[in-house]
Design an enzyme around this catalytic site. Sequence first.
Site, PDB file in Angstrom:
ATOM      1  N   ASP A  66     -75.023  66.866  22.852  1.00 55.93           N
ATOM      2  CA  ASP A  66     -76.363  66.298  22.782  1.00 55.93           C
ATOM      3  C   ASP A  66     -76.612  65.395  23.985  1.00 55.93           C
ATOM      4  OD1 ASP A  66     -76.747  67.528  20.353  1.00 55.93           O
ATOM      5  OD2 ASP A  66     -76.477  65.715  19.144  1.00 55.93           O
ATOM      6  N   ARG A  67     -77.864  65.262  24.368  1.00 57.86           N
ATOM      7  CA  ARG A  67     -78.225  64.415  25.496  1.00 57.86           C
ATOM      8  C   ARG A  67     -77.609  63.016  25.362  1.00 57.86           C
ATOM      9  NH1 ARG A  67     -83.202  63.337  28.946  1.00 57.86           N
ATOM     10  NH2 ARG A  67     -83.983  65.368  28.292  1.00 57.86           N
TER      11      ARG A  67
END
Length: 245
Positions: A66-67
């Site tokens: 995930d970012r």
Amino acid sequence: MRTFTMDDIPVLYEDKHIIVVNKPQNLSSQADASGDADLLTILKQHIKERDGKPGNVYLALLHRLDRVTGGVMVFAKNDKSAARLSEAIRNDEVTKKYLTVVLGKPKRPEGKLVNFLKKNASTNVVYVSSEATPGVKRAELDYRLLASAGGVVSLLEIGLVTGRSHQIRVQMAAQGLPVFGDVKYGGDRLAKGHNIALWAFYLEFVHPVTGDTMRFVSYPPEDKEPWVKFNLEEYIEPYKKRKEI
């Protein structure tokens, strides 16, 4: 929004076949609708400029973070390596471990969580639903309590059995244990202004060409909250001495 460059991306290992890096937090693994810089594009441009390669550079994204999550990622530099590593991932022959700090303390020191997750594509929010809900995906993880700071926050080791979007964040929040700093899933209590406490700290796989066992360990920002509350070396260093997958 911060602008990322190769100066922000430590390279842990590189040869003709693979490159292993530390993904910074708040950098997407690959291009998305935001149009922000992403890790895959930065790496491809770096290789193109460094090696003077004409045309497009081949670099395969084999798995994602995930970012908001930082830590170890491996990319393949040719199609043969990509195919072999992708098969290893499908066959559960790649070991990935995460560290997270959650708000609260698990009732049991270790366990397995199984949920069915549904993603709202318009809001990019994932939620726990019933197995009968159309479009749900089964999510499974194993967790182990490593330490707790007065029961207010706890350090957990996570092993993913499945790899779903926002999986660790959603499954822990569903247990009443949201990840520290995770505004989206209720972990911003006591944690405003801090990065989410989720880090891919260990990656182990067989090299797609040489057959050597490759092990990579990455520390989260141990001088930052909430990591500073724990002796991370005690839990991470043993992974450098592992002998088998």
